[in-house]
Design a protein around this motif. Structure first.
Motif, PDB file in Angstrom:
ATOM      1  N   ARG A   1       0.022  17.969  10.013  1.00  0.00           N
ATOM      2  CA  ARG A   1      -1.382  17.430  10.488  1.00  0.00           C
ATOM      3  C   ARG A   1      -1.100  15.916  11.289  1.00  0.00           C
ATOM      4  NH1 ARG A   1      -5.218  17.287   5.547  1.00  0.00           N
ATOM      5  NH2 ARG A   1      -6.760  16.869   7.372  1.00  0.00           N
ATOM      6  N   VAL A   2      -1.772  15.881  12.350  1.00  0.00           N
ATOM      7  CA  VAL A   2      -1.391  14.630  12.890  1.00  0.00           C
ATOM      8  C   VAL A   2      -2.956  13.780  13.078  1.00  0.00           C
ATOM      9  CG1 VAL A   2      -1.030  13.632  15.242  1.00  0.00           C
ATOM     10  CG2 VAL A   2       0.202  15.751  14.503  1.00  0.00           C
ATOM     11  N   ILE A   3      -2.641  12.500  12.854  1.00  0.00           N
ATOM     12  CA  ILE A   3      -3.631  11.327  12.996  1.00  0.00           C
ATOM     13  C   ILE A   3      -3.284  10.635  14.246  1.00  0.00           C
ATOM     14  CG2 ILE A   3      -4.980   9.666  12.052  1.00  0.00           C
ATOM     15  CD1 ILE A   3      -4.293  10.637   9.263  1.00  0.00           C
ATOM     16  N   HIS A   4      -4.260  10.294  15.360  1.00  0.00           N
ATOM     17  CA  HIS A   4      -3.856   9.577  16.360  1.00  0.00           C
ATOM     18  C   HIS A   4      -4.948   8.308  16.071  1.00  0.00           C
ATOM     19  CE1 HIS A   4      -1.172  12.123  18.603  1.00  0.00           C
ATOM     20  NE2 HIS A   4      -2.054  12.995  18.367  1.00  0.00           N
ATOM     21  N   LYS A   5      -4.619   6.959  15.848  1.00  0.00           N
ATOM     22  CA  LYS A   5      -5.334   6.029  15.642  1.00  0.00           C
ATOM     23  C   LYS A   5      -5.036   4.634  16.385  1.00  0.00           C
ATOM     24  CE  LYS A   5      -4.613   3.775  11.634  1.00  0.00           C
ATOM     25  NZ  LYS A   5      -3.918   2.579  12.163  1.00  0.00           N
ATOM     26  N   LYS A   6      -5.775   3.807  16.248  1.00  0.00           N
ATOM     27  CA  LYS A   6      -5.394   2.444  16.873  1.00  0.00           C
ATOM     28  C   LYS A   6      -4.299   1.681  16.080  1.00  0.00           C
ATOM     29  CE  LYS A   6      -9.718   1.474  19.247  1.00  0.00           C
ATOM     30  NZ  LYS A   6     -10.889   0.583  19.343  1.00  0.00           N
ATOM     31  N   ASN A   7      -3.552   1.022  16.518  1.00  0.00           N
ATOM     32  CA  ASN A   7      -2.642   0.407  15.888  1.00  0.00           C
ATOM     33  C   ASN A   7      -3.171  -0.642  14.752  1.00  0.00           C
ATOM     34  OD1 ASN A   7      -0.710  -2.393  16.058  1.00  0.00           O
ATOM     35  ND2 ASN A   7       0.314  -0.575  15.526  1.00  0.00           N
ATOM     36  N   GLY A   8      -2.846  -0.315  13.591  1.00  0.00           N
ATOM     37  CA  GLY A   8      -3.247  -1.279  12.377  1.00  0.00           C
ATOM     38  C   GLY A   8      -2.283  -1.734  11.725  1.00  0.00           C
ATOM     39  N   GLY A   9      -1.092  -1.473  11.702  1.00  0.00           N
ATOM     40  CA  GLY A   9       0.044  -1.741  10.959  1.00  0.00           C
ATOM     41  C   GLY A   9       0.473  -0.423  10.074  1.00  0.00           C
ATOM     42  N   LEU A  10       1.647  -0.997   9.604  1.00  0.00           N
ATOM     43  CA  LEU A  10       2.111   0.083   8.193  1.00  0.00           C
ATOM     44  C   LEU A  10       1.216   0.467   7.164  1.00  0.00           C
ATOM     45  CD1 LEU A  10       4.649   1.747   7.542  1.00  0.00           C
ATOM     46  CD2 LEU A  10       5.802  -0.383   6.425  1.00  0.00           C
ATOM     47  N   SER A  11       0.759  -0.631   6.510  1.00  0.00           N
ATOM     48  CA  SER A  11      -0.341  -0.327   5.438  1.00  0.00           C
ATOM     49  C   SER A  11      -1.559   0.448   5.902  1.00  0.00           C
ATOM     50  CB  SER A  11      -0.886  -1.625   4.946  1.00  0.00           C
ATOM     51  OG  SER A  11       0.148  -2.389   4.089  1.00  0.00           O
ATOM     52  N   ASP A  12      -2.196   0.119   7.195  1.00  0.00           N
ATOM     53  CA  ASP A  12      -3.322   0.885   7.450  1.00  0.00           C
ATOM     54  C   ASP A  12      -2.989   2.421   7.732  1.00  0.00           C
ATOM     55  OD1 ASP A  12      -6.244   0.559   8.311  1.00  0.00           O
ATOM     56  OD2 ASP A  12      -5.455   0.855  10.314  1.00  0.00           O
ATOM     57  N   ALA A  13      -1.846   2.550   8.201  1.00  0.00           N
ATOM     58  CA  ALA A  13      -1.478   3.842   8.721  1.00  0.00           C
ATOM     59  C   ALA A  13      -1.008   4.939   7.685  1.00  0.00           C
ATOM     60  CB  ALA A  13      -0.183   3.994   9.419  1.00  0.00           C
ATOM     61  N   ARG A  14      -0.426   3.935   6.253  1.00  0.00           N
ATOM     62  CA  ARG A  14      -0.458   4.766   5.116  1.00  0.00           C
ATOM     63  C   ARG A  14      -1.500   5.102   4.331  1.00  0.00           C
ATOM     64  NH1 ARG A  14       4.441   1.013   2.886  1.00  0.00           N
ATOM     65  NH2 ARG A  14       6.284   2.034   3.388  1.00  0.00           N
ATOM     66  N   ASN A  15      -2.570   4.285   4.570  1.00  0.00           N
ATOM     67  CA  ASN A  15      -4.086   4.285   4.010  1.00  0.00           C
ATOM     68  C   ASN A  15      -4.557   5.538   4.537  1.00  0.00           C
ATOM     69  OD1 ASN A  15      -3.302   2.179   2.236  1.00  0.00           O
ATOM     70  ND2 ASN A  15      -4.673   0.613   3.375  1.00  0.00           N
ATOM     71  N   ALA A  16      -4.301   5.649   5.985  1.00  0.00           N
ATOM     72  CA  ALA A  16      -5.169   6.689   6.733  1.00  0.00           C
ATOM     73  C   ALA A  16      -4.758   8.130   6.133  1.00  0.00           C
ATOM     74  CB  ALA A  16      -4.854   6.399   8.072  1.00  0.00           C
ATOM     75  N   GLY A  17      -3.237   8.064   5.948  1.00  0.00           N
ATOM     76  CA  GLY A  17      -2.723   9.322   5.658  1.00  0.00           C
ATOM     77  C   GLY A  17      -2.972   9.663   4.016  1.00  0.00           C
ATOM     78  N   VAL A  18      -3.608   8.742   3.140  1.00  0.00           N
ATOM     79  CA  VAL A  18      -4.002   8.826   1.911  1.00  0.00           C
ATOM     80  C   VAL A  18      -5.170   9.396   1.912  1.00  0.00           C
ATOM     81  CG1 VAL A  18      -4.600   7.695  -0.558  1.00  0.00           C
ATOM     82  CG2 VAL A  18      -2.425   7.197   0.793  1.00  0.00           C
ATOM     83  N   GLU A  19      -6.025   9.091   2.751  1.00  0.00           N
ATOM     84  CA  GLU A  19      -7.460   9.234   3.055  1.00  0.00           C
ATOM     85  C   GLU A  19      -7.732  10.859   3.227  1.00  0.00           C
ATOM     86  OE1 GLU A  19     -10.233   7.614   2.209  1.00  0.00           O
ATOM     87  OE2 GLU A  19      -9.125   5.713   1.921  1.00  0.00           O
ATOM     88  N   ILE A  20      -6.779  11.444   4.088  1.00  0.00           N
ATOM     89  CA  ILE A  20      -6.859  12.857   4.357  1.00  0.00           C
ATOM     90  C   ILE A  20      -6.170  13.925   3.521  1.00  0.00           C
ATOM     91  CG2 ILE A  20      -7.525  12.184   6.574  1.00  0.00           C
ATOM     92  CD1 ILE A  20      -5.043  13.692   7.668  1.00  0.00           C
ATOM     93  N   ALA A  21      -5.310  13.356   2.721  1.00  0.00           N
ATOM     94  CA  ALA A  21      -4.047  14.140   2.002  1.00  0.00           C
ATOM     95  C   ALA A  21      -4.703  15.178   1.136  1.00  0.00           C
ATOM     96  CB  ALA A  21      -3.288  13.201   1.293  1.00  0.00           C
ATOM     97  N   SER A  22      -4.522  16.318   1.271  1.00  0.00           N
ATOM     98  CA  SER A  22      -4.846  17.511   0.556  1.00  0.00           C
ATOM     99  C   SER A  22      -4.129  17.760  -0.900  1.00  0.00           C
ATOM    100  CB  SER A  22      -4.907  18.801   1.255  1.00  0.00           C
ATOM    101  OG  SER A  22      -5.728  18.446   2.358  1.00  0.00           O
ATOM    102  N   GLY A  23      -2.937  17.079  -1.016  1.00  0.00           N
ATOM    103  CA  GLY A  23      -1.987  17.533  -2.010  1.00  0.00           C
ATOM    104  C   GLY A  23      -2.226  16.814  -3.170  1.00  0.00           C
ATOM    105  N   GLU A  24      -1.863  17.540  -4.312  1.00  0.00           N
ATOM    106  CA  GLU A  24      -1.955  17.048  -5.642  1.00  0.00           C
ATOM    107  C   GLU A  24      -0.944  15.814  -5.876  1.00  0.00           C
ATOM    108  OE1 GLU A  24      -3.418  17.332 -10.019  1.00  0.00           O
ATOM    109  OE2 GLU A  24      -4.053  18.221  -7.765  1.00  0.00           O
TER     110      GLU A  24
END
Length: 333
Positions: free
Chosen positions: A61-84
């Motif tokens: 799965r791909v997220i395209h977002k404005k540059n927000g830095g490493l923390s912001d990118a990780r947080n964006a991934g956590v928000e949509i993660a479906s895994g246990e």
């Protein structure tokens, strides 16, 4: 049945390394994966490369977002993660093909909330790993926190090289805009975990490059962020009643402060750095007000008055500790 594991990979200006990273994940022996590529506004071809991976493997799965830095990118991934379960990987690093399978099995078999492995720093790809003398350590949450001033500090404090139960991130996110972001939340995650398991097996390849966030030698700004994070950790440990560990944590902050002072003195930068000096005056007031060990207060005061002398003293102390540990290990063989 194997649970879904979400692999979160922030992507920014890594077109030279991205293929190696993603391929190592798609080749995992553990197949039930969701691979989340977070294109953090990368100005090169990384966005197109991410979309290309999604076309050839439906697990991507791909997220395209404005540059927000490493923390912001990780947080964006956590928000949509479906895994246990979640695992993080930096896009210039890569992992052994059994990385997820071994960590997942460790986590399940020990009923842990976090499973972590060791890593190897490398600037080349042709590596033969040493798989002998692998140790497995099981820690309670408090024992894991103690490792943040102990032998396994680095592999337990970094975000990557672990599988986490997703529930740990229900109320925890990485601080946006800060370097050493993992230092700010590692203690919260470890404290929240009912159990942590760690293997000394090296299963993550930590790529060394000069233009990375942490690969620029002695960076004063980065070290200051680290001290901020460690001081916050000490305050947290104080809140939960772990006073001995709080004092050890303050010692770590003092030691980093000495490194900063030494560097700035060498470069004639210290006299004009009022922010740094005021920051540690505030810490001194906290130490004076709190119910802290008197030895810690004296040690910090001496660091402020005689940083060069205390720097030498700290080095001699840690050298003696290593020597003592080495002698104990020899006697126990």
């Amino acid at each position: 049945m194997n649970n879904l594991v979400s692999v979160i990979i922030p992507v920014y200006k890594v077109e030279e390394y991205l293929n190696r990273c993603v391929k190592s994940v798609l080749a995992q022996t553990y197949r039930n994966l969701e691979v989340i590529l977070v294109n953090d506004g990368s100005p090169d071809c990384c966005g197109e490369m991410c979309d290309g991976f999604a076309k050839i493997d439906r697990r991507v799965r791909v997220i395209h977002k404005k540059n927000g830095g490493l923390s912001d990118a990780r947080n964006a991934g956590v928000e949509i993660a479906s895994g246990e379960y979640l695992t993080f990987l930096d896009s210039d690093d890569w992992v052994h093909e059994e990385y997820i399978e071994k960590l997942y099995n460790l986590l399940i078999s020990t009923e842990s909330d976090i499973a972590a492995c060791n890593f190897i720093r490398t600037s080349r790809e042709d590596i033969s790993l040493n798989t002998s003398n692998i140790e497995i350590h099981e820690f309670s949450n408090i024992e894991a926190l103690e490792q943040l001033t102990g032998k396994f500090y680095v592999p337990l404090v970094v975000a990557w090289g672990k599988i986490y139960h997703k529930d740990l991130f229900r109320t925890i996110r990485y601080p946006v805009g800060k370097v050493h972001e993992d230092e700010y939340i590692a203690h919260h995650l470890l404290f929240k975990a009912k159990k942590v398991v760690f293997t000394t097996e090296q299963m993550l390849y930590y790529w060394q490059r000069k233009d990375s966030i942490t690969g620029v030698g002695f960076n004063v700004s980065n070290r200051i962020y680290a001290t901020h994070a460690i001081i916050e950790r000490a305050a947290f440990l104080n809140e939960v009643g772990l006073t001995k560990l709080r004092n050890k944590t303050y010692k770590t902050a003092i030691y980093i402060y000495l490194q900063i002072v030494k560097y700035k003195k060498m470069n004639n930068e210290l006299k004009n750095d009022q922010d740094l000096l005021s920051q540690f005056k505030i810490l001194n007031l906290k130490l004076r007000e709190g119910n802290y060990n008197s030895n810690l207060k004296i040690r910090y005061k001496l660091c402020c008055i005689m940083p060069d002398v205390m720097n030498i003293a700290f080095k001699m102390y840690y050298k003696a500790i290593k020597l003592i540990k080495g002698n104990v290990e020899k006697r126990s063989v």
